[in-house]
Design an enzyme around this catalytic site. Structure first.
Site, PDB file in Angstrom:
ATOM      1  N   HIS A 108     -15.124  -4.051   6.294  1.00 59.12           N
ATOM      2  CA  HIS A 108     -15.382  -5.879   6.696  1.00 59.12           C
ATOM      3  C   HIS A 108     -15.383  -5.992   5.115  1.00 59.12           C
ATOM      4  CE1 HIS A 108     -15.871  -9.596   8.168  1.00 59.12           C
ATOM      5  NE2 HIS A 108     -16.484  -9.543   6.952  1.00 59.12           N
TER       6      HIS A 108
ATOM      7  N   ARG B 231      24.657  -3.010   5.170  1.00 61.86           N
ATOM      8  CA  ARG B 231      25.955  -1.672   4.984  1.00 61.86           C
ATOM      9  C   ARG B 231      26.501  -0.430   6.080  1.00 61.86           C
ATOM     10  NH1 ARG B 231      23.423  -1.491  -0.488  1.00 61.86           N
ATOM     11  NH2 ARG B 231      23.555   0.915  -0.483  1.00 61.86           N
TER      12      ARG B 231
END
Ligand code: FAD
Ligand code: NAD
Length: 460
Positions: free
Chosen positions: A444, A272
């Site tokens: 966890h 771009r």
């Protein structure tokens, strides 16, 4: 009096209503400055909301669901053959995703007292600009913020011979699902939209001029994505340039690698460029470099004392969150507060399957600089959470200063990498050490444990 004779006086005029512009405008208004935004669409959101981040991520979500449904067969769950209703998908993207966010931004602007004027701004001098278009008028300002963003770069030397040659904006409109799609450019857009069209059913051929996908990104982070693309795409041609595109009946013939295959559509995604043409900058002291990028300092000040610039128009990295941070900084600077765009880590995320994310110093950049670093890797094959997701192909890596143990860079590949990189950015900005990451309890079983596990390998 005609509309064009109207002269408004404001504290701050923001030119462009994208993430850089609206972040600047909202913060200016919060700081008590009378603020007005000029945008041709008379709406906030810019490329990010209407033709960039948001529509592409909506489509990638759908592509991801399809891939998950296919993977689910491995776990004994057969969801059947997915069927696509293109009209419903377009409608959901336009109304429920983009439309809803657009209305939200308009409501925030109203609540903060930020007015939006429809039209294109053209600077007449360092104190005033004119608005051409829908609501013509002249505006005198104490401060102006240029946030006009960027546009897709054309393919050098090759004119787009037909509307079958698309840029990202056209591709996001989903005109159809071409049987054969050629993607030119293996960067962010080529990979994200290439994966979308592959999921929707196109046979995708990708051509990249350098010798790897996502040039500049550490190769070990790119590898799992490259492997996935090799499966999803019909062909990937690295180190290759398209020499010619020409219409052949209803198709487009492309000349590359000594052949001239025909495609139903072509997506050009070769970068771009800053959007500054027609802004009247020659009437100001604002300076641009050879590529049209506006030169700014760390306070987003241009060479014209009353004019600032933020976002893509100020160059790389052309990312919405960088534009937003600059927008907030510039408002503080205009209000006379001590502020600077001094962030060390600008996270980058490629929202493909798998996602690739990195921030701070990369291993390859450290190599280029000849800077000694310690690198820790944690393969997701050893992650409990990755196993439960059926996705053990990820990688987490840390780039650490060998003397102080400070985290200098973080890289991630795998599902959710784009969310996980936030911890990396925070670690870098807060000057945390690998020991800090290792000693922080990570829930966890989560993929975030991979950052802790990678850090632990450095302490052994
Ligand atoms: P823009 O969003 O480009 O807004 C500029 C605005 O200024 C536009 O509304 C334009 O019409 C207006 N304007 C231009 N000229 C004038 C003028 N003379 N007068 C008044 N107004 C004017 N970034 C990410 O961080 N994450 C992503 O996932 C992501 N995905 C992307 C996907 C695609 C397909 C594309 C193309 C880009 C993506 N980007 C992404 C990049 C992101 O869209 C840009 O970095 C971001 O929009 C830049 O914001 P900005 O405010 O600088 O400019
Ligand atoms: P890019 O710079 O990411 O990738 C362009 C690719 O095209 C590069 O790999 C380059 O080597 C290749 N290339 C250049 N010229 C070529 C040619 N003639 N033939 C073949 N390959 C060629 O640019 P992009 O994909 O167009 O995206 C533009 C920018 O938009 C990005 O750099 C990024 O700033 C932003 N963006 C961000 C996201 C995101 O954050 N997830 C997504 C999309 C776009």
């Amino acid at each position: 009096m005609v509309m064009g004779d109207l002269v408004r006086e404001v504290d701050v005029v923001v030119v462009g209503g994208g993430p850089g512009g609206y972040s600047a405008a909202f913060r200016c208004a919060e700081l008590g400055l009378e603020t007005l935004v000029v945008d041709p669409g008379k709406r906030l959101g810019g490329a990010c909301l209407y033709e960039g981040c948001i529509p592409s991520k909506a489509l990638l979500h759908v592509a991801g669901l399809k891939a998950e449904a296919e993977r689910a067969k491995e776990f004994g769950l057969d969801l059947g053959e997915p069927r696509l209703a293109l009209d419903s998908l377009r409608k959901w993207k336009a109304e429920r995703v983009v439309g809803r966010l657009s209305r939200g931004l308009a409501a925030v602007a109203r609540a903060k007292g930020v007015e939006i004027v429809g039209g294109r701004a053209v600077f007449e001098d360092s104190r005033g600009l004119r608005v051409d278009g829908e609501e013509p008028q002249k505006i005198r300002f104490k401060h102006a913020v240029i946030a006009t963003g960027s546009l897709p770069s054309p393919l050098p030397g090759i004119a787009g011979p037909s509307d079958r040659v698309m840029d990202s904006t056209a591709a996001l409109d989903l005109p159809d699902v071409p049987e054969r799609l050629l993607v030119i450019g293996g960067g962010y857009i080529g990979l994200e939209l290439g994966q979308v069209y592959a999921a929707l059913g196109s046979a995708v051929t990708l051509v990249e001029m350098t010798d790897g996908l996502l040039p500049g990104v550490d190769r070990d982070l790119v590898q799992p994505l490259a492997r996935r693309c090799e499966k999803l795409f019909t062909a990937i041609h690295l180190g290759t340039k398209v020499a010619e595109l020409r219409p052949a009946g209803a198709r487009i013939e492309a000349r590359f690698a000594g052949e001239t295959p025909a495609f139903d559509r072509v997506l050009v995604a070769v970068g771009r460029r800053a959007q500054t043409d027609g802004l009247g900058l020659e009437a100001t002291r604002v300076r641009r470099d050879a590529r049209g990028v506006i030169e700014v300092d760390d306070r987003c000040r241009t060479h014209d004392p009353r004019i600032y610039a933020v976002g893509d128009v100020t160059g790389e990295p052309m990312l919405a969150h960088r534009a937003m941070r600059q927008g907030k900084v510039v408002a503080e600077v205009i209000a006379g507060r001590p502020a600077a765009f001094d962030n060390i880590a600008v996270p980058a995320v490629v929202f493909t399957d798998p996602e690739v994310a990195w921030c701070g110093l990369t291993e390859s950049e450290a190599g280029r600089q000849g800077r000694a670093v310690k690198v820790a890797r944690f393969q997701w094959a050893a992650s409990g959470r990755a196993a439960t997701l059926g996705r053990s192909d990820g990688l987490t890596k840390l780039v650490v200063d060998p003397d102080s143990g400070r985290v200098l860079g973080v890289g991630l590949t795998g599902p959710g990498a784009g969310e996980l990189i936030a911890e990396g950015a925070l670690a870098i900005e807060a000057a945390l050490t690998a020991e800090d990451l290792a000693a922080t309890i990570h829930a966890h079983p989560t993929l975030s444990e991979s950052l802790m596990e990678a850090a632990e390998t450095l302490l052994r």
